[in-house]
Design a protein around this motif. Structure first.
Motif, mmCIF file in Angstrom:
data_model
loop_
_atom_site.group_PDB
_atom_site.id
_atom_site.type_symbol
_atom_site.label_atom_id
_atom_site.label_comp_id
_atom_site.label_asym_id
_atom_site.label_seq_id
_atom_site.Cartn_x
_atom_site.Cartn_y
_atom_site.Cartn_z
ATOM 1 N N SER A 115 38.563 21.577 51.775
ATOM 2 C CA SER A 115 39.113 20.903 50.604
ATOM 3 C C SER A 115 38.322 21.268 49.478
ATOM 4 O O SER A 115 38.816 21.898 48.407
ATOM 5 C CB SER A 115 39.224 19.399 50.546
ATOM 6 N N ALA A 116 36.947 21.308 49.439
ATOM 7 C CA ALA A 116 35.893 21.702 48.150
ATOM 8 C C ALA A 116 36.128 23.321 48.064
ATOM 9 O O ALA A 116 36.239 23.761 46.952
ATOM 10 C CB ALA A 116 34.708 21.332 48.735
ATOM 11 N N SER A 117 36.166 23.989 49.181
ATOM 12 C CA SER A 117 36.449 25.558 49.194
ATOM 13 C C SER A 117 37.571 25.762 48.694
ATOM 14 O O SER A 117 37.706 26.710 47.566
ATOM 15 C CB SER A 117 36.427 26.068 50.613
ATOM 16 N N GLU A 118 38.760 25.062 48.962
ATOM 17 C CA GLU A 118 39.946 25.413 48.553
ATOM 18 C C GLU A 118 40.116 25.210 46.997
ATOM 19 O O GLU A 118 40.809 25.843 46.163
ATOM 20 C CB GLU A 118 41.012 24.710 49.163
ATOM 21 N N LEU A 119 39.389 24.140 46.507
ATOM 22 C CA LEU A 119 39.291 23.607 45.101
ATOM 23 C C LEU A 119 38.804 24.716 44.279
ATOM 24 O O LEU A 119 39.093 25.115 43.114
ATOM 25 C CB LEU A 119 38.903 22.096 44.934
ATOM 26 N N ARG A 120 37.756 25.159 44.802
ATOM 27 C CA ARG A 120 36.815 26.166 44.143
ATOM 28 C C ARG A 120 37.676 27.458 44.036
ATOM 29 O O ARG A 120 37.751 28.419 42.897
ATOM 30 C CB ARG A 120 35.633 26.423 44.789
ATOM 31 N N LYS A 121 38.356 27.817 45.001
ATOM 32 C CA LYS A 121 39.256 29.105 44.989
ATOM 33 C C LYS A 121 40.282 28.928 44.043
ATOM 34 O O LYS A 121 40.704 29.795 43.461
ATOM 35 C CB LYS A 121 39.863 29.178 46.313
ATOM 36 N N LYS A 122 41.080 27.782 43.895
ATOM 37 C CA LYS A 122 41.913 27.418 43.025
ATOM 38 C C LYS A 122 41.421 27.524 41.262
ATOM 39 O O LYS A 122 42.201 28.327 40.753
ATOM 40 C CB LYS A 122 42.561 26.105 43.021
ATOM 41 N N LYS A 123 40.201 27.149 41.346
ATOM 42 C CA LYS A 123 39.630 27.336 40.063
ATOM 43 C C LYS A 123 39.357 28.762 39.513
ATOM 44 O O LYS A 123 39.521 29.146 38.552
ATOM 45 C CB LYS A 123 38.267 26.368 39.932
ATOM 46 N N ARG A 124 38.930 29.521 40.581
ATOM 47 C CA ARG A 124 38.529 30.824 40.526
ATOM 48 C C ARG A 124 40.346 31.740 40.064
ATOM 49 O O ARG A 124 40.069 32.442 39.081
ATOM 50 C CB ARG A 124 37.915 31.484 41.703
ATOM 51 N N MET A 125 40.968 31.436 40.762
ATOM 52 C CA MET A 125 42.200 31.756 40.503
ATOM 53 C C MET A 125 42.781 31.576 39.286
ATOM 54 O O MET A 125 43.286 32.492 38.544
ATOM 55 C CB MET A 125 43.152 31.589 41.617
ATOM 56 N N LYS A 126 42.686 30.270 38.797
ATOM 57 C CA LYS A 126 43.100 29.870 37.437
ATOM 58 C C LYS A 126 42.386 30.644 36.521
ATOM 59 O O LYS A 126 42.955 31.123 35.385
ATOM 60 C CB LYS A 126 43.123 28.567 37.546
ATOM 61 N N CYS A 127 41.211 30.831 36.684
ATOM 62 C CA CYS A 127 40.273 31.430 35.444
ATOM 63 C C CYS A 127 40.712 32.958 35.392
ATOM 64 O O CYS A 127 40.761 33.459 34.388
ATOM 65 C CB CYS A 127 38.810 31.337 35.876
ATOM 66 N N ILE A 128 40.901 33.563 36.870
ATOM 67 C CA ILE A 128 41.260 35.150 36.551
ATOM 68 C C ILE A 128 42.820 35.039 35.895
ATOM 69 O O ILE A 128 42.869 35.895 35.164
ATOM 70 C CB ILE A 128 41.325 35.414 37.962
ATOM 71 N N ALA A 129 43.618 34.028 36.117
ATOM 72 C CA ALA A 129 45.061 34.062 35.402
ATOM 73 C C ALA A 129 44.850 33.924 34.152
ATOM 74 O O ALA A 129 45.524 34.690 33.253
ATOM 75 C CB ALA A 129 45.735 33.048 36.156
ATOM 76 N N TYR A 130 44.013 33.018 33.592
ATOM 77 C CA TYR A 130 43.601 32.923 31.877
ATOM 78 C C TYR A 130 43.124 34.288 31.600
ATOM 79 O O TYR A 130 43.694 34.681 30.514
ATOM 80 C CB TYR A 130 42.821 31.955 32.001
ATOM 81 N N ILE A 131 42.117 34.976 32.025
ATOM 82 C CA ILE A 131 41.579 36.001 31.710
ATOM 83 C C ILE A 131 42.627 37.385 31.486
ATOM 84 O O ILE A 131 42.947 38.013 30.586
ATOM 85 C CB ILE A 131 40.498 36.509 32.506
ATOM 86 N N VAL A 132 43.557 37.402 32.648
ATOM 87 C CA VAL A 132 44.494 38.538 32.536
ATOM 88 C C VAL A 132 45.539 38.021 31.467
ATOM 89 O O VAL A 132 45.895 38.994 30.836
ATOM 90 C CB VAL A 132 45.231 38.346 33.928
ATOM 91 N N ALA A 133 45.982 36.943 31.354
ATOM 92 C CA ALA A 133 47.099 36.413 30.458
ATOM 93 C C ALA A 133 46.496 36.502 28.801
ATOM 94 O O ALA A 133 47.003 37.252 28.023
ATOM 95 C CB ALA A 133 47.293 34.966 30.489
ATOM 96 N N PHE A 134 45.040 36.324 28.659
ATOM 97 C CA PHE A 134 44.479 36.858 27.524
ATOM 98 C C PHE A 134 44.499 38.244 27.184
ATOM 99 O O PHE A 134 44.739 38.696 26.018
ATOM 100 C CB PHE A 134 43.051 36.299 27.454
ATOM 101 N N ALA A 135 44.111 39.034 28.429
ATOM 102 C CA ALA A 135 44.114 40.456 28.131
ATOM 103 C C ALA A 135 45.496 40.985 27.668
ATOM 104 O O ALA A 135 45.454 41.910 26.836
ATOM 105 C CB ALA A 135 43.362 41.254 29.408
ATOM 106 N N VAL A 136 46.554 40.615 28.365
ATOM 107 C CA VAL A 136 47.760 40.867 28.205
ATOM 108 C C VAL A 136 48.208 40.505 26.770
ATOM 109 O O VAL A 136 48.639 41.325 25.966
ATOM 110 C CB VAL A 136 49.001 40.320 29.024
ATOM 111 N N PHE A 137 47.828 39.395 26.312
ATOM 112 C CA PHE A 137 48.279 39.009 24.826
ATOM 113 C C PHE A 137 47.531 39.940 23.887
ATOM 114 O O PHE A 137 48.203 40.339 22.899
ATOM 115 C CB PHE A 137 47.678 37.545 24.687
ATOM 116 N N GLN A 138 46.227 40.103 24.151
ATOM 117 C CA GLN A 138 45.379 41.154 23.404
ATOM 118 C C GLN A 138 46.304 42.461 23.312
ATOM 119 O O GLN A 138 46.289 42.895 21.993
ATOM 120 C CB GLN A 138 43.830 41.044 23.608
ATOM 121 N N THR A 139 46.479 42.926 24.222
ATOM 122 C CA THR A 139 47.069 44.051 24.604
ATOM 123 C C THR A 139 48.376 44.084 23.544
ATOM 124 O O THR A 139 48.821 45.088 22.694
ATOM 125 C CB THR A 139 47.461 44.504 25.711
#
Length: 211
Positions: free
Chosen positions: A28-52
């Protein structure tokens, strides 16, 4: 005697529940960390798209400088108004417009508007330096004296005056700069190249066409 037969070590559960719960917690802890990483990556991608998108919009619209449009808009005739079949002497209250479609204001230097008949100058007026605000149309009013005193008498002029229609052209150039965010400056010129008819009988201009 019964106490002597007891084992000194606690019995280990034979069903494996303790180990299973521990592994489940780790999963469960591993899955939680994975979700946080995916969410962080999603935010970064969304910000990059917005900036573009912002950069593209800024490049296509804001930074796309266009030459303002300089036109004769309207005119009325005041005080002196005289014409015969061979000459004319008119004072025309003229309204000019400078249409600035840029996101920065257009600051221009003084310029001269010349009116011509059959390629010859019949009147001119000087416009003072000023500025047209961003994405707006500036109106400038001026009095122009139109006279045939420098024109040779010819059959074409006689025919036009006799018909009550005086065809004219107006030309000018306003040199200036587009100022954007007080940092970016781009040289641009507003050009006027118009044709118009003065209806002598009705004391108005008509058929105004500008390139």
């Amino acid at each position: 005697m019964a106490e002597k037969g007891q084992s000194p070590y606690p019995l280990v559960p034979t069903n494996g529940h303790a180990r299973s719960d521990e592994e489940s917690d780790k999963g469960s802890a591993s899955e939680l960390r994975k979700k946080k990483r995916m969410k962080c990556i999603a935010y970064i991608v969304a910000f990059a798209v917005f900036q573009t998108i912002i950069i593209v919009v800024f490049a296509l619209f804001v930074m796309r400088f266009k030459s303002p449009k300089f036109r004769v808009r309207d005119a009325s005739f005041v005080s002196t108004y005289d014409f015969t079949n061979s000459s004319f002497d008119l004072v025309m209250g003229t309204q000019f417009t400078i249409k600035n479609t840029n996101f920065g204001h257009f600051k221009y230097e003084h310029g001269i508007v010349r009116f011509s008949y059959d390629g010859m100058n019949v009147g001119e007026v000087q416009l003072s330096e000023a500025r047209a605000r961003a994405r707006s149309t500036k109106k400038v009013n001026a009095l122009v004296t139109l006279s045939s005193s420098n024109l040779p008498t010819n059959s074409k002029l006689t025919s036009d005056l006799g018909g009550g229609i005086l065809p004219l052209t107006s030309n000018s150039k306003l040199d200036g700069k587009i100022h954007l965010m007080k940092v970016i400056k781009k040289k641009k010129s507003a050009l006027m190249d118009c044709t118009l008819d003065v209806n002598l009988g009705m004391k108005k201009i008509q058929n105004v066409q500008c390139k």
